[in-house]
Design a protein around this motif. Structure first.
Motif, PDB file in Angstrom:
ATOM      1  N   GLU A   1       0.814  -1.219   0.000  1.00 39.69           N
ATOM      2  CA  GLU A   1       0.000   0.000   0.000  1.00 39.69           C
ATOM      3  C   GLU A   1       0.844   1.265   0.000  1.00 39.69           C
ATOM      4  N   LEU A   2       2.171   1.109  -0.055  1.00 39.51           N
ATOM      5  CA  LEU A   2       3.046   2.278   0.033  1.00 39.51           C
ATOM      6  C   LEU A   2       3.606   2.664  -1.321  1.00 39.51           C
ATOM      7  N   SER A   3       3.993   3.928  -1.447  1.00 38.66           N
ATOM      8  CA  SER A   3       4.682   4.367  -2.653  1.00 38.66           C
ATOM      9  C   SER A   3       6.141   3.912  -2.592  1.00 38.66           C
ATOM     10  N   GLY A   4       6.825   3.990  -3.740  1.00 34.22           N
ATOM     11  CA  GLY A   4       8.213   3.556  -3.809  1.00 34.22           C
ATOM     12  C   GLY A   4       9.094   4.272  -2.795  1.00 34.22           C
ATOM     13  N   GLY A   5       8.899   5.583  -2.690  1.00 36.79           N
ATOM     14  CA  GLY A   5       9.712   6.357  -1.761  1.00 36.79           C
ATOM     15  C   GLY A   5       9.457   5.961  -0.312  1.00 36.79           C
ATOM     16  N   MET A   6       8.187   5.704   0.004  1.00 35.59           N
ATOM     17  CA  MET A   6       7.856   5.293   1.368  1.00 35.59           C
ATOM     18  C   MET A   6       8.454   3.927   1.681  1.00 35.59           C
ATOM     19  N   ARG A   7       8.416   3.042   0.685  1.00 36.69           N
ATOM     20  CA  ARG A   7       8.994   1.711   0.907  1.00 36.69           C
ATOM     21  C   ARG A   7      10.477   1.818   1.228  1.00 36.69           C
ATOM     22  N   LYS A   8      11.159   2.710   0.502  1.00 34.10           N
ATOM     23  CA  LYS A   8      12.590   2.873   0.768  1.00 34.10           C
ATOM     24  C   LYS A   8      12.821   3.378   2.177  1.00 34.10           C
ATOM     25  N   ARG A   9      11.950   4.299   2.619  1.00 35.04           N
ATOM     26  CA  ARG A   9      12.093   4.816   3.974  1.00 35.04           C
ATOM     27  C   ARG A   9      11.887   3.718   5.002  1.00 35.04           C
ATOM     28  N   VAL A  10      10.869   2.875   4.753  1.00 25.64           N
ATOM     29  CA  VAL A  10      10.642   1.768   5.679  1.00 25.64           C
ATOM     30  C   VAL A  10      11.856   0.832   5.663  1.00 25.64           C
TER      31      VAL A  10
ATOM     32  N   PRO B   1      23.053  -0.579  13.651  1.00 21.63           N
ATOM     33  CA  PRO B   1      24.241  -1.309  13.199  1.00 21.63           C
ATOM     34  C   PRO B   1      25.435  -0.378  13.001  1.00 21.63           C
ATOM     35  N   LYS B   2      26.627  -0.969  13.068  1.00 15.12           N
ATOM     36  CA  LYS B   2      27.851  -0.190  12.879  1.00 15.12           C
ATOM     37  C   LYS B   2      28.093   0.130  11.417  1.00 15.12           C
ATOM     38  N   ILE B   3      27.562  -0.726  10.557  1.00 16.39           N
ATOM     39  CA  ILE B   3      27.764  -0.543   9.117  1.00 16.39           C
ATOM     40  C   ILE B   3      26.395  -0.605   8.430  1.00 16.39           C
ATOM     41  N   VAL B   4      26.098   0.375   7.596  1.00 15.30           N
ATOM     42  CA  VAL B   4      24.849   0.321   6.848  1.00 15.30           C
ATOM     43  C   VAL B   4      25.167   0.403   5.356  1.00 15.30           C
ATOM     44  N   LEU B   5      24.601  -0.547   4.603  1.00 13.34           N
ATOM     45  CA  LEU B   5      24.818  -0.581   3.155  1.00 13.34           C
ATOM     46  C   LEU B   5      23.550  -0.112   2.451  1.00 13.34           C
ATOM     47  N   PHE B   6      23.711   0.724   1.469  1.00 12.43           N
ATOM     48  CA  PHE B   6      22.551   1.259   0.736  1.00 12.43           C
ATOM     49  C   PHE B   6      22.713   0.948  -0.742  1.00 12.43           C
ATOM     50  N   ASP B   7      21.756   0.277  -1.325  1.00  9.61           N
ATOM     51  CA  ASP B   7      21.808   0.046  -2.765  1.00  9.61           C
ATOM     52  C   ASP B   7      20.873   1.044  -3.455  1.00  9.61           C
ATOM     53  N   GLU B   8      21.437   2.064  -4.013  1.00 10.67           N
ATOM     54  CA  GLU B   8      20.679   3.092  -4.731  1.00 10.67           C
ATOM     55  C   GLU B   8      19.481   3.606  -3.939  1.00 10.67           C
ATOM     56  N   PRO B   9      19.744   4.279  -2.840  1.00 11.08           N
ATOM     57  CA  PRO B   9      18.632   4.730  -1.990  1.00 11.08           C
ATOM     58  C   PRO B   9      17.721   5.750  -2.654  1.00 11.08           C
ATOM     59  N   THR B  10      18.207   6.460  -3.661  1.00 14.87           N
ATOM     60  CA  THR B  10      17.372   7.533  -4.214  1.00 14.87           C
ATOM     61  C   THR B  10      16.882   7.275  -5.632  1.00 14.87           C
ATOM     62  N   THR B  11      17.314   6.157  -6.225  1.00 12.36           N
ATOM     63  CA  THR B  11      16.877   5.901  -7.596  1.00 12.36           C
ATOM     64  C   THR B  11      15.365   5.706  -7.651  1.00 12.36           C
ATOM     65  N   GLY B  12      14.758   6.290  -8.654  1.00 11.35           N
ATOM     66  CA  GLY B  12      13.323   6.107  -8.833  1.00 11.35           C
ATOM     67  C   GLY B  12      12.471   7.044  -7.998  1.00 11.35           C
ATOM     68  N   LEU B  13      13.106   7.957  -7.269  1.00  8.70           N
ATOM     69  CA  LEU B  13      12.328   8.922  -6.491  1.00  8.70           C
ATOM     70  C   LEU B  13      12.262  10.251  -7.235  1.00  8.70           C
ATOM     71  N   ASP B  14      11.242  11.035  -6.925  1.00 16.15           N
ATOM     72  CA  ASP B  14      11.171  12.348  -7.554  1.00 16.15           C
ATOM     73  C   ASP B  14      12.198  13.282  -6.890  1.00 16.15           C
ATOM     74  N   PRO B  15      12.547  14.401  -7.547  1.00 10.13           N
ATOM     75  CA  PRO B  15      13.656  15.233  -7.074  1.00 10.13           C
ATOM     76  C   PRO B  15      13.521  15.680  -5.619  1.00 10.13           C
ATOM     77  N   ILE B  16      12.327  16.026  -5.200  1.00  9.60           N
ATOM     78  CA  ILE B  16      12.158  16.506  -3.825  1.00  9.60           C
ATOM     79  C   ILE B  16      12.392  15.372  -2.837  1.00  9.60           C
ATOM     80  N   MET B  17      11.802  14.236  -3.169  1.00  4.88           N
ATOM     81  CA  MET B  17      11.976  13.044  -2.341  1.00  4.88           C
ATOM     82  C   MET B  17      13.443  12.658  -2.257  1.00  4.88           C
ATOM     83  N   ARG B  18      14.114  12.787  -3.418  1.00  5.77           N
ATOM     84  CA  ARG B  18      15.516  12.400  -3.487  1.00  5.77           C
ATOM     85  C   ARG B  18      16.344  13.259  -2.530  1.00  5.77           C
ATOM     86  N   GLU B  19      16.066  14.536  -2.575  1.00  2.00           N
ATOM     87  CA  GLU B  19      16.794  15.447  -1.704  1.00  2.00           C
ATOM     88  C   GLU B  19      16.533  15.106  -0.233  1.00  2.00           C
TER      89      GLU B  19
END
Ligand SMILES: Nc1ncnc2c1ncn2[C@@H]1O[C@H](COP(=O)(O)OP(=O)(O)OP(=O)(O)O)[C@@H](O)[C@H]1O
Ligand SMILES: [Mg+2]
Lengths: 256, 249
Positions: B137-146, B156-174
């Motif tokens: 029920e969530l948008s792509g950007g919300m899913r990434k936030r979750v 955690p001491k180490i966090v890995l992010f695989d393209e955290p902003t790809t597919g988001l609109d510019p405001i969301m990306r920022e």
């Protein structure tokens, strides 16, 4: 000749390889089954899915199997005046063969395929990778509870199937075909032994292992997006059904 | 803290990583940039042991994980959180259950404490009143936030992010970029971020590493990279800019 062997051999090699990988998954499942944490909550949830939710289909298939069997054997036995054997033949066939096998096939279609589809989707959307990154072993979390539930629930479903099959047969034989009710029941008690039922249930547990193991295996080895999930689902049903028939023969040969 | 030494990985005949060397600084944000299909996700999955290298070593806090058995690997993984490219939320669970999952698996917190932490993490990523929603029920950007909230649930001491902003609109990306920087400042964790968005990389990174044809071809602070006179680095940036703008809008 060599070319022919190659041609015929490749699918065989593939089949043997696949069976090998399935055995490896089974071994890993067994080793995880005895390591904490024990996933009772997930096991119960799976038991509900495999068992409780399958009761409907098992009731219908079991009842009609018994009914048609009564009809067929009646016409056969009547030719030499052996109508009194309908009940016992029916009960033997249900408990030894048709109860376990038909139940397993129905549950394969309902549950084995769903396992392949669910785990397959989790694989292609990286949910299984996500489990790994959170230090949760997917075999322990996903596979072990499903296999445990199927092994436990298939015998239960088979008892239900055996029972309604015999009741359905009784209805057709006694109410419609006018076989004497006392003889019908007496012959069943006379000829069917407890071992027939037990062995049928052991078969059922084994089929439960097959259909859940194959479903999970096809699921966690899924590649290729939504299409891959579809393929895994179909293949799990086909492979499980084949293995159920093959193992049924050998189990019968050993048991009876 | 994280050292990759001569990592080589091929799929069938395709060599994706080729004797790749990279050292990642602790408590800093390192952004790895590279072209789409260039092996960024494959590289990230090596760091957390989801993919094993054909050869080479992956040293996490002094432990080589490239040949570790599952049990020991799972111990090492407890130091990690990972945000997947498509979030990889469990779609049979609610948002709240997703974020609670690592807490329930690896801590003995009471239900109340778990709920408190879940709400805290969801607030941190700017989400409210979604605990009982399903991921579908969530948008792509919300899913990434979750996904991010779940990744940092255990601090955690180490966090890995695989393209955290790809597919988001510019405001969301920022706002996700800001979120990453703020979270890192607060937690002092090591962040490894994969991106093909070079502008965002320059904004958030302490260090930028460039992946090209299976090797890390340049590493440096954003300023060093930006002002680099190396013609190869220049062309690489230009290529990514071109590609980035194509994908962005
Ligand atoms: N499990 C796998 N089996 C076979 N090939 C793979 C596998 N994983 C990745 N590859 C291949 O490795 C290459 C690099 O893939 P990767 O997913 O790392 O790219 P990427 O840099 O993350 O791209 P994107 O920006 O599009 O996510 C691709 O050509 C891909 O086809
Ligand atoms: Mg990728």
């Amino acid at each position: 000749m060599i070319r022919f062997l190659e041609f015929a051999g490749r699918p065989l090699v593939f089949f043997v390889e696949e069976c090998g990988r399935i055995m490896l998954l089974l071994l890993s499942t067994i080793s995880w089954a005895f390591r904490p944490p024990f996933r009772f909550r997930i096991i119960f949830k799976q038991m509900e899915f495999v068992g409780v939710n399958s009761v409907g289909v098992v009731l219908i298939t079991g009842a009609f199997t018994g009914m048609v069997l009564a009809l067929q054997t009646y016409h056969g036995f009547k030719m030499f005046g052996g109508e009194s054997l309908v009940g016992s033949t029916l009960a033997l066939a249900m408990t030894r063969e048709l109860g376990p096998v038909f139940t397993a096939l129905m549950v394969t279609g309902r549950v084995g395929s769903a396992m392949a589809a669910e785990l397959g989707t989790m694989k292609v959307t990286e949910q299984i990778d996500a489990l790994n990154t959170m230090s949760v072993n997917p075999v322990q979390y996903l596979v072990m509870p499903r296999i445990t539930a199927a092994i436990l629930m298939l015998p239960v479903l088979t008892i239900i199937s055996d029972f309604v099959g015999i009741v359905g047969g009784y209805f057709v034989g006694v109410n419609l075909l006018k076989i004497n009710s006392g003889i019908f029941i007496a012959k069943i008690i006379d000829i069917v032994e407890l071992d027939d039922i037990y062995n049928g249930l052991i078969k059922a547990a084994f089929f439960g292992l097959i259909l859940s193991l194959v479903g999970c295996y096809k699921g966690i080895y899924t590649i290729g997006g939504a299409e891959g999930v579809g393929r895994a689902t179909t293949q799990s049903v086909v492979l499980s059904s084949i293995l159920i028939f093959i193992s049924d023969y050998f189990l019968t040969a050993v048991m009876f | 803290m994280i050292n990759l030494i001569k990592i080589t990985k091929s799929f069938n005949t395709q060599k994706v990583l080729d004797e790749l060397d990279l050292n990642i600084d602790p408590e800093k944000i390192t952004v790895i940039i590279g072209q789409s299909g260039g092996g960024k996700s494959v590289l990230l999955k090596h760091i957390i042991g989801l993919i094993r290298p054909d050869s080479g070593q992956i040293i996490i806090d002094g432990i080589d994980i490239s040949n570790l058995n599952d049990k020991k690997l799972n111990e090492v993984r407890k130091k990690f959180g990972m945000l997947f490219q498509d979030a990889a939320l469990f779609d049979s669970m609610t948002v709240g259950e997703n974020v609670a999952f690592p807490l329930n698996e690896h801590t003995r917190l009471s239900k109340k404490e778990v709920n408190k932490t879940v709400n805290e993490k969801l607030n941190l990523v700017g989400l409210k009143n979604v605990t009982h929603k399903m991921p579908s029920e969530l948008s792509g950007g919300m899913r990434k936030r979750v996904g991010l909230a779940r990744a940092i649930a255990l601090d955690p001491k180490i966090v890995l992010f695989d393209e955290p902003t790809t597919g988001l609109d510019p405001i969301m990306r920022e706002s996700v970029d800001e979120l990453i920087v703020a979270t890192q400042k607060r937690t002092k964790a090591t962040f490894v971020i994969i991106s093909h968005d070079i502008e965002s990389a320059f904004t958030i990174a302490h260090k930028v590493a460039m992946l090209y044809q299976g090797k890390i071809v340049a590493v440096g602070t954003p300023d060093e990279i930006r002002s680099s006179n190396n013609s190869f680095v220049k062309r690489f940036i230009k290529d990514l800019r071109g590609q980035g703008s194509g994908i962005r809008d």
